[in-house]
Design an enzyme around this catalytic site. Structure first.
Site, PDB file in Angstrom:
ATOM      1  CB  SER A 188      34.349 -22.094 -36.167  1.00 45.36           C
ATOM      2  OG  SER A 188      35.327 -23.036 -36.569  1.00 45.36           O
ATOM      3  CE1 TYR A 201      38.015 -19.025 -34.394  1.00 41.09           C
ATOM      4  CE2 TYR A 201      37.961 -21.360 -34.963  1.00 41.09           C
ATOM      5  CZ  TYR A 201      37.663 -20.048 -35.255  1.00 41.09           C
ATOM      6  OH  TYR A 201      36.985 -19.751 -36.421  1.00 41.09           O
TER       7      TYR A 201
END
Length: 316
Positions: A188, A201
């Protein structure tokens, strides 16, 4: 003959350095997104009969499965919901005339699922592995205020970190034995830009990035292509974005771009506008320091406030 002052000489040197940097950057962009994909195109089917994709019934994962099927690979689909797996398999078989195999597995459960997966794929020649499965926050939140804290931490670690490690451990030995294969790990952009209110995350995806980097260094000499994709916003159920835009493409458009970069770069956002976005954010951060962090934090806090307001949980 004109004489240059020391200040003028420094200015000339600075301009030359900047010009070299600009030319190098432009060349890198042209090579990555135009020249490289043309000259380094990967024949995925030649790497092995089967391609395995985790988290494959929606968004980026589903599109990777479809793209690999369009290359002639048979597809192993591994995900949580059996109904969606069967529907995706039927769709791929119909559209691309390839074989599929479905394996139902909930990656949030941790180690208990991998013995089953290992048995299911033991006799398959898997030439491409896409570690796509992942979970994120349902909305931006402060570390200590995440709902169901302990359950969430276990879930995100098992799904985002354990999965990529264990699945690679299952598939990579066969690739090394055959001296060919492709491993694509979906990280990501949050791991390479300031990411307040997405701490766990972003950290889990930083693990994916670092693991991929080391695996590429260790196994490229064995004929294995290892790549980390660091996407920004993409239209999907995970992101909650429903309408595509320049910076938030459809999953189909994103994967079409990203899969073309296999064999050209080992670490990439996969999509040129995402490269622009991450570069802009990091440049603002580098130049302004705390202001850049404040800017991102305010954006995250605004998103958080909207969600909590809808839920009636925003503090007065």
């Amino acid at each position: 003959m004109a004489q240059y002052s020391s200040l003028e000489k420094c200015g000339i040197v600075a301009l030359v350095v900047f010009a070299i940097y600009l030319v190098k950057s432009l060349f890198s962009v042209v090579y990555t997104y135009a020249v490289g994909p043309a000259v380094n195109k990967v024949d995925f089917k030649s790497k092995g009969k089967w391609a395995l994709v985790t988290g494959c019934t929606d968004g980026i994962g589903k599109q990777y499965a479809r793209e690999l099927a369009s290359c002639g690979c048979d597809i192993v689909l591994v995900s949580r919901t059996l109904e969606k797996l069967k529907a995706t398999a039927e769709e791929i078989e119909k559209d691309y005339k390839v074989s599929t195999k479905v394996i139902q597995a909930d990656f949030s459960e941790g180690d208990v699922i991998y013995e089953k997966i290992g048995k299911e794929i033991a006799d398959l020649e898997i030439g491409t592995l896409v570690n796509n499965v992942g979970v994120s926050y349902s909305y931006p939140e402060y570390f200590l205020d995440i709902p169901d804290w302990e359950k969430f931490m276990k879930n995100i670690i098992n799904t985002n970190m354990v999965s990529v490690t264990r699945m690679t451990g299952l598939v990579l030995p066969g690739m090394v034995k055959r001296e060919k294969g492709v491993v694509i790990n979906i990280g990501s952009a949050s791991s390479i830009i300031p990411s307040p209110l997405l701490a766990v995350y972003a950290a889990s995806k930083a693990y994916v990035d670092k693991l991929t980097e080391a695996l590429e260094q260790e196994y490229s000499k064995k004929g294995i292509i290892v790549q980390c994709i660091l996407p920004g916003f993409v239209c999907s159920n995970m992101s909650g974005i429903r309408r595509s835009s320049f910076f938030a493409p459809t999953a189909k458009a994103f994967v079409k771009s990203a899969i073309g970069l296999v064999g050209t770069v080992s670490k990439t956002t996969g999509y040129f506008p995402h490269a622009i976005f991450t570069t802009a954010i990091n440049t603002i951060h580098d130049v302004t320091g705390s202001f850049g962090v404040w800017l991102v934090t305010r954006s995250m806090e605004n998103s958080r406030a909207k969600v909590l307001k809808k839920k009636g949980k925003l503090d007065a």
